[in-house]
Design an enzyme around this catalytic site. Structure first.
Site, PDB file in Angstrom:
ATOM      1  N   ARG A  76     -12.462 -17.724   6.234  1.00 19.00           N
ATOM      2  CA  ARG A  76     -12.078 -18.729   7.103  1.00 19.00           C
ATOM      3  C   ARG A  76     -12.572 -18.397   8.752  1.00 19.00           C
ATOM      4  O   ARG A  76     -11.934 -18.965   9.454  1.00 19.00           O
ATOM      5  CB  ARG A  76     -10.976 -17.389   7.568  1.00 19.00           C
ATOM      6  CG  ARG A  76      -9.871 -17.452   6.031  1.00 19.00           C
ATOM      7  CD  ARG A  76      -9.063 -16.521   6.376  1.00 19.00           C
ATOM      8  NE  ARG A  76      -8.243 -16.830   4.838  1.00 19.00           N
ATOM      9  CZ  ARG A  76      -7.034 -15.994   4.751  1.00 19.00           C
ATOM     10  NH1 ARG A  76      -7.166 -14.802   5.244  1.00 19.00           N
ATOM     11  NH2 ARG A  76      -6.513 -16.138   3.816  1.00 19.00           N
TER      12      ARG A  76
ATOM     13  N   ALA B  22       1.137  -1.036  -0.146  1.00 18.56           N
ATOM     14  CA  ALA B  22      -0.129   0.084  -0.168  1.00 18.56           C
ATOM     15  C   ALA B  22       0.817   1.178  -0.073  1.00 18.56           C
ATOM     16  O   ALA B  22       0.426   2.323  -1.307  1.00 18.56           O
ATOM     17  CB  ALA B  22      -0.782  -0.444   1.136  1.00 18.56           C
TER      18      ALA B  22
ATOM     19  N   GLY C 188      -0.986 -14.733  -2.556  1.00 14.02           N
ATOM     20  CA  GLY C 188      -1.466 -14.402  -3.572  1.00 14.02           C
ATOM     21  C   GLY C 188      -2.619 -12.903  -3.768  1.00 14.02           C
ATOM     22  O   GLY C 188      -2.263 -12.309  -2.904  1.00 14.02           O
TER      23      GLY C 188
ATOM     24  N   GLN D 112       2.038 -15.203   1.524  1.00 18.16           N
ATOM     25  CA  GLN D 112       2.619 -16.322   0.348  1.00 18.16           C
ATOM     26  C   GLN D 112       1.067 -16.266  -0.540  1.00 18.16           C
ATOM     27  O   GLN D 112       1.347 -17.237  -1.688  1.00 18.16           O
ATOM     28  CB  GLN D 112       2.002 -17.554   1.378  1.00 18.16           C
ATOM     29  CG  GLN D 112       3.261 -17.467   2.238  1.00 18.16           C
ATOM     30  CD  GLN D 112       2.916 -18.717   3.735  1.00 18.16           C
ATOM     31  OE1 GLN D 112       1.802 -19.484   3.295  1.00 18.16           O
ATOM     32  NE2 GLN D 112       4.279 -18.684   4.314  1.00 18.16           N
TER      33      GLN D 112
ATOM     34  N   HIS E  22      -6.552 -16.491  11.357  1.00 20.29           N
ATOM     35  CA  HIS E  22      -6.057 -18.022   9.701  1.00 20.29           C
ATOM     36  C   HIS E  22      -5.777 -18.954  10.784  1.00 20.29           C
ATOM     37  O   HIS E  22      -5.590 -19.479  11.351  1.00 20.29           O
ATOM     38  CB  HIS E  22      -4.337 -16.803   9.371  1.00 20.29           C
ATOM     39  CG  HIS E  22      -4.339 -17.846   7.813  1.00 20.29           C
ATOM     40  ND1 HIS E  22      -4.490 -18.965   7.566  1.00 20.29           N
ATOM     41  CD2 HIS E  22      -4.757 -16.867   6.866  1.00 20.29           C
ATOM     42  CE1 HIS E  22      -4.507 -19.929   6.393  1.00 20.29           C
ATOM     43  NE2 HIS E  22      -4.310 -18.190   5.979  1.00 20.29           N
TER      44      HIS E  22
ATOM     45  N   SER F  20      -6.545  -8.532   0.386  1.00 21.16           N
ATOM     46  CA  SER F  20      -5.864  -7.419   0.573  1.00 21.16           C
ATOM     47  C   SER F  20      -4.568  -7.087   0.385  1.00 21.16           C
ATOM     48  O   SER F  20      -4.097  -5.557   0.421  1.00 21.16           O
ATOM     49  CB  SER F  20      -4.895  -8.004   2.434  1.00 21.16           C
ATOM     50  OG  SER F  20      -4.414  -8.773   2.413  1.00 21.16           O
ATOM     51  N   LEU F  21      -3.837  -7.389  -0.819  1.00 17.89           N
ATOM     52  CA  LEU F  21      -2.226  -6.597  -1.028  1.00 17.89           C
ATOM     53  C   LEU F  21      -3.172  -6.800  -2.551  1.00 17.89           C
ATOM     54  O   LEU F  21      -3.254  -5.032  -2.985  1.00 17.89           O
ATOM     55  CB  LEU F  21      -1.756  -8.034  -1.978  1.00 17.89           C
ATOM     56  CG  LEU F  21      -1.219  -8.947  -1.023  1.00 17.89           C
ATOM     57  CD1 LEU F  21      -0.552 -10.134  -2.042  1.00 17.89           C
ATOM     58  CD2 LEU F  21       0.131  -7.824  -0.649  1.00 17.89           C
TER      59      LEU F  21
ATOM     60  N   HIS G   4      -4.112 -12.924  12.222  1.00 17.61           N
ATOM     61  CA  HIS G   4      -4.352 -12.877  11.196  1.00 17.61           C
ATOM     62  C   HIS G   4      -4.372 -11.285  10.286  1.00 17.61           C
ATOM     63  O   HIS G   4      -3.160 -10.296   9.782  1.00 17.61           O
ATOM     64  CB  HIS G   4      -4.998 -13.546  10.285  1.00 17.61           C
ATOM     65  CG  HIS G   4      -3.753 -13.518   8.681  1.00 17.61           C
ATOM     66  ND1 HIS G   4      -2.557 -14.592   8.275  1.00 17.61           N
ATOM     67  CD2 HIS G   4      -4.715 -13.884   6.975  1.00 17.61           C
ATOM     68  CE1 HIS G   4      -2.765 -14.325   7.096  1.00 17.61           C
ATOM     69  NE2 HIS G   4      -3.649 -13.769   6.554  1.00 17.61           N
TER      70      HIS G   4
ATOM     71  N   ARG H 211     -12.677 -10.848   5.695  1.00 15.62           N
ATOM     72  CA  ARG H 211     -11.809 -10.595   3.977  1.00 15.62           C
ATOM     73  C   ARG H 211     -12.071 -11.907   3.648  1.00 15.62           C
ATOM     74  O   ARG H 211     -11.686 -12.479   4.336  1.00 15.62           O
ATOM     75  CB  ARG H 211     -10.617 -10.590   4.610  1.00 15.62           C
ATOM     76  CG  ARG H 211      -9.893  -9.310   3.786  1.00 15.62           C
ATOM     77  CD  ARG H 211      -7.936  -9.880   3.500  1.00 15.62           C
ATOM     78  NE  ARG H 211      -7.330 -10.662   4.948  1.00 15.62           N
ATOM     79  CZ  ARG H 211      -6.754 -10.949   4.080  1.00 15.62           C
ATOM     80  NH1 ARG H 211      -6.616 -11.000   2.582  1.00 15.62           N
ATOM     81  NH2 ARG H 211      -6.083 -11.728   4.972  1.00 15.62           N
TER      82      ARG H 211
ATOM     83  N   LYS I 252       9.998   1.728  10.231  1.00 13.73           N
ATOM     84  CA  LYS I 252      10.950   1.100  11.114  1.00 13.73           C
ATOM     85  C   LYS I 252      11.578   0.596  11.239  1.00 13.73           C
ATOM     86  O   LYS I 252      12.219   0.553  12.212  1.00 13.73           O
ATOM     87  CB  LYS I 252       9.905   1.059  12.310  1.00 13.73           C
ATOM     88  CG  LYS I 252       8.897   0.295  12.029  1.00 13.73           C
ATOM     89  CD  LYS I 252       8.153  -0.195  13.161  1.00 13.73           C
ATOM     90  CE  LYS I 252       6.848  -1.558  13.165  1.00 13.73           C
ATOM     91  NZ  LYS I 252       5.960  -1.472  14.473  1.00 13.73           N
TER      92      LYS I 252
ATOM     93  N   GLU J  35      -8.730 -20.035  -3.136  1.00 13.01           N
ATOM     94  CA  GLU J  35      -8.834 -20.127  -1.350  1.00 13.01           C
ATOM     95  C   GLU J  35     -10.665 -20.259  -1.879  1.00 13.01           C
ATOM     96  O   GLU J  35     -10.879 -19.884  -1.897  1.00 13.01           O
ATOM     97  CB  GLU J  35      -7.813 -19.425  -1.405  1.00 13.01           C
ATOM     98  CG  GLU J  35      -6.497 -19.282  -1.446  1.00 13.01           C
ATOM     99  CD  GLU J  35      -5.454 -18.069  -0.540  1.00 13.01           C
ATOM    100  OE1 GLU J  35      -5.684 -18.270   0.220  1.00 13.01           O
ATOM    101  OE2 GLU J  35      -5.330 -16.471  -1.017  1.00 13.01           O
TER     102      GLU J  35
ATOM    103  N   GLU K  93      -3.966  -2.089   5.628  1.00 10.44           N
ATOM    104  CA  GLU K  93      -4.831  -3.193   6.081  1.00 10.44           C
ATOM    105  C   GLU K  93      -5.027  -1.582   7.888  1.00 10.44           C
ATOM    106  O   GLU K  93      -5.772  -1.954   8.300  1.00 10.44           O
ATOM    107  CB  GLU K  93      -3.819  -4.139   6.905  1.00 10.44           C
ATOM    108  CG  GLU K  93      -4.480  -5.053   8.132  1.00 10.44           C
ATOM    109  CD  GLU K  93      -3.744  -5.799   8.447  1.00 10.44           C
ATOM    110  OE1 GLU K  93      -2.640  -6.645   7.706  1.00 10.44           O
ATOM    111  OE2 GLU K  93      -3.984  -7.219   9.772  1.00 10.44           O
TER     112      GLU K  93
ATOM    113  N   ASP L 245       1.198   0.444  14.879  1.00 12.19           N
ATOM    114  CA  ASP L 245       1.423   1.838  15.111  1.00 12.19           C
ATOM    115  C   ASP L 245       0.545   3.059  14.417  1.00 12.19           C
ATOM    116  O   ASP L 245       0.164   4.133  15.349  1.00 12.19           O
ATOM    117  CB  ASP L 245       2.591   2.090  14.362  1.00 12.19           C
ATOM    118  CG  ASP L 245       3.843   0.894  14.578  1.00 12.19           C
ATOM    119  OD1 ASP L 245       3.202  -0.673  14.892  1.00 12.19           O
ATOM    120  OD2 ASP L 245       4.925   1.325  14.817  1.00 12.19           O
TER     121      ASP L 245
HETATM  122  C1  SIN Z   1      -2.750 -17.124   2.921  1.00  8.45           C
HETATM  123  O1  SIN Z   1      -1.840 -17.668   1.528  1.00  8.45           O
HETATM  124  O2  SIN Z   1      -3.130 -18.365   3.456  1.00  8.45           O
HETATM  125  C2  SIN Z   1      -2.992 -15.798   3.235  1.00  8.45           C
HETATM  126  C3  SIN Z   1      -3.902 -14.432   2.248  1.00  8.45           C
HETATM  127  C4  SIN Z   1      -4.814 -13.678   2.708  1.00  8.45           C
HETATM  128  O3  SIN Z   1      -4.344 -13.695   3.617  1.00  8.45           O
HETATM  129  O4  SIN Z   1      -5.449 -13.168   2.156  1.00  8.45           O
END
Ligand code: SIN
Length: 524
Positions: free
Chosen positions: A294, A19, A54, A52, A248, A395-396, A355, A390, A39, A120, A379, A227
């Protein structure tokens, strides 16, 4: 005490995950003067680096409307529809133009001309672009490398943001009380000298990431203590939805693994959850089995662990995978092997971990917070995209979309207010007799915060547990404030002040919301 000269910039960005970095890159292209503060010594160190799974794009048989439905279904219907629309419509275009074309990020392919889309939980389509199981690391490295090419960008690693500067609060000018409150930068601690610098900025973008590390068990790096939430709260910006902390379902259960994430994409490749004695259980909880959202999978695991008096359950990929495990999950394979687990042959012991924070600094579609001059992205912000829970791998994408949009908005509405109003800011106050900090006190305070949050404000909450958390944390807050005023400044002291504030924000939000929804589950 000698006066610290303040540094001036057009945009100050605090944090350099996807971000902050995408905001910095976009702002750099517009020619504005940008300072990026992080930081950590390594600029790349961020939640993004450890992602991890994507980044969501659009799969071959996909449509923005389908993505929108999945996001809202997972978020339990309390998402902000306008924000979901922006993400679903603009996200994949920004992935193509910035990540693929501009930064040349080598997403995996399933054939020479088609990208490989992973699956996912909660997704009705395969639509997640990935670089095996280290997607975030590659994205982060490419962004940081690109930023280094711009002479109008100053990168300041190893600097801890202490507090946002606001007018009138930090102004020496008594007439500033007649003006609208505005954020005009930040007090920033140089971690090496332990001196506080003043960075004045026309616009400030918070991109400090999440707060998983206020919990005992987390998939986040230890620095993710929130923070940005703490500073924005103290500066008077609106913070919402902090009770929605996503756990998670699967982090590695091992004494030394420190919450190492076992990606949800493993369940997308067929991995099944089993109790310690080998029984599958997800069909008892959801028709979507292992690919349920999740929060449902996490609570199912919690329930099974409680019923079997166990500290973990198993994730079995070896018996079900139709892919080459070592090729698809090289990082997870190697890491588990270090702990004596061969994931190509045996099940992985897993446990849920804090998570992602679905709430945060309330912002609009351009990342503007309720405080003039302050934007928040990624985030730390709450755009409303995630609602109560979520959807995986969004998030990415949210970080990328709001990072770019916030910088575009600032560049196209740039108003040099600092030049007009002038700056007359209070110097940082150092106590006359600074006390050496005792690391034992700081460690014990963190143990108290983290175990209180895990046990009383964690996966399953009750009014009694939350009330106990509130009382314990309020008392600790009072002790930490006293300690903060007397102690010699360093990053650990600042971190503790942020951390206790964030723990309280989550706890008060959870107490204030008696309705179980998404990741906030309250048992009466
Ligand atoms: C994961 O790879 O399980 C995390 C992906 C996410 O939190 O969006």
């Amino acid at each position: 005490m000698e006066e610290t000269k303040s540094q001036k910039t057009d945009i100050l960005i605090i944090g350099c995950g996807i971000a902050g970095a995408s905001a910095a890159l976009e702002a750099a292209k517009s020619g504005l003067k940008v300072v990026v503060v992080t930081k950590n010594e390594k600029l790349e160190e961020s939640n993004t680096f450890y992602a991890q799974g994507g980044i969501v794009s659009l799969g071959p048989d996909d449509h923005p409307e389908l993505l929108k439905e999945d996001i809202i279904q997972t978020g339990d219907g309390i998402n902000n529809p306008e924000a979901v629309e922006i993400l679903s419509k603009e996200g994949n275009k920004m992935v193509d133009s910035v990540l693929i074309e501009e930064l040349d990020i080598p997403f995996m392919k399933s054939s020479p001309d088609s990208l490989d889309y992973a699956q996912e939980g909660g997704h009705s389509r395969r639509r997640i672009l990935h670089i095996r199981d280290t997607t975030g690391r590659t994205i982060e490295e490419k962004f940081v490398a690109a930023l280094k090419d711009y002479s109008n960008v100053t990168l300041l690693p190893d600097h801890t943001a202490v507090d946002l500067l606001t007018v009138p609060h930090h102004s020496k000018n008594p007439t500033s009380f007649y003006r609208e409150p505005r954020c005009i930068g930040c007090y920033v601690l140089d971690n090496k000298t332990n001196k506080v610098k003043i960075i004045c900025s026309t616009y400030t973008i918070l991109a400090t990431g999440g707060c998983g590390a206020v919990y005992l068990y987390t998939s986040n790096p230890k620095g993710a203590i929130g923070d940005g939430y703490a500073m924005a709260y103290r500066a008077g910006a609106r913070i919402v939805n902090m009770e929605y902390i996503q756990f998670h379902p699967t982090s590695l259960f091992h004494r030394d693994a420190d919450g190492f994430l076992i990606s949800e994409t493993m369940r997308g490749e067929g991995a099944r959850l089993k109790t310690k004695d080998g029984q599958m259980f997800m069909d008892k909880y959801s028709g979507q089995n292992e690919l349920a959202p999740r929060d449902e999978v996490t609570r199912a695991i919690y329930e099974e662990m409680t019923n079997t008096s166990s500290n973990y359950v198993y994730l079995d990929l070896a018996s079900y995978a139709k892919i080459d495990i070592k090729k698809r999950f090289p990082h997870i394979y190697k890491t588990c092997l270090q702990y004596g687990i061969d994931i190509t042959k045996e099940s992985i012991p897993v446990v849920p971990a804090a998570h992602y924070c679905c709430g945060g600094v309330l912002v609009d579609g351009w990342g503007r917070s309720s405080l003039s001059g302050l934007y928040a992205v990624g985030e730390v912000s709450c755009t409303g995209v995630h609602g109560a829970n979520r959807l995986a791998s969004t998030s990415l994408l949210e970080g990328l979309v709001w990072g770019i949009r916030s910088a575009k908005h600032i560049a196209s509405h740039f108003n040099p207010v600092l030049e007009r109003t002038g700056l007359d800011i209070h110097q940082w106050y150092y106590p006359e007799k600074e006390e050496e900090t005792d690391p034992a006190l700081i460690n014990q305070d963190w143990i108290s915060i983290r175990s209180t949050m895990w046990n009383y404000a964690g996966i399953i909450r009750t009014p009694k547990r939350l009330e106990r958390a509130r009382a314990d944390l309020d008392y600790l807050h009072h002790r930490i404030e006293k300690f903060y005023k007397e102690a010699r400044m360093d990053r650990n002291v600042v971190g503790l002040k942020h951390g206790i504030q964030v723990a309280l924000l989550i706890t008060y939000a959870a107490i204030g919301n008696p309705v179980s929804r998404g990741s906030h589950y309250i048992k009466n």
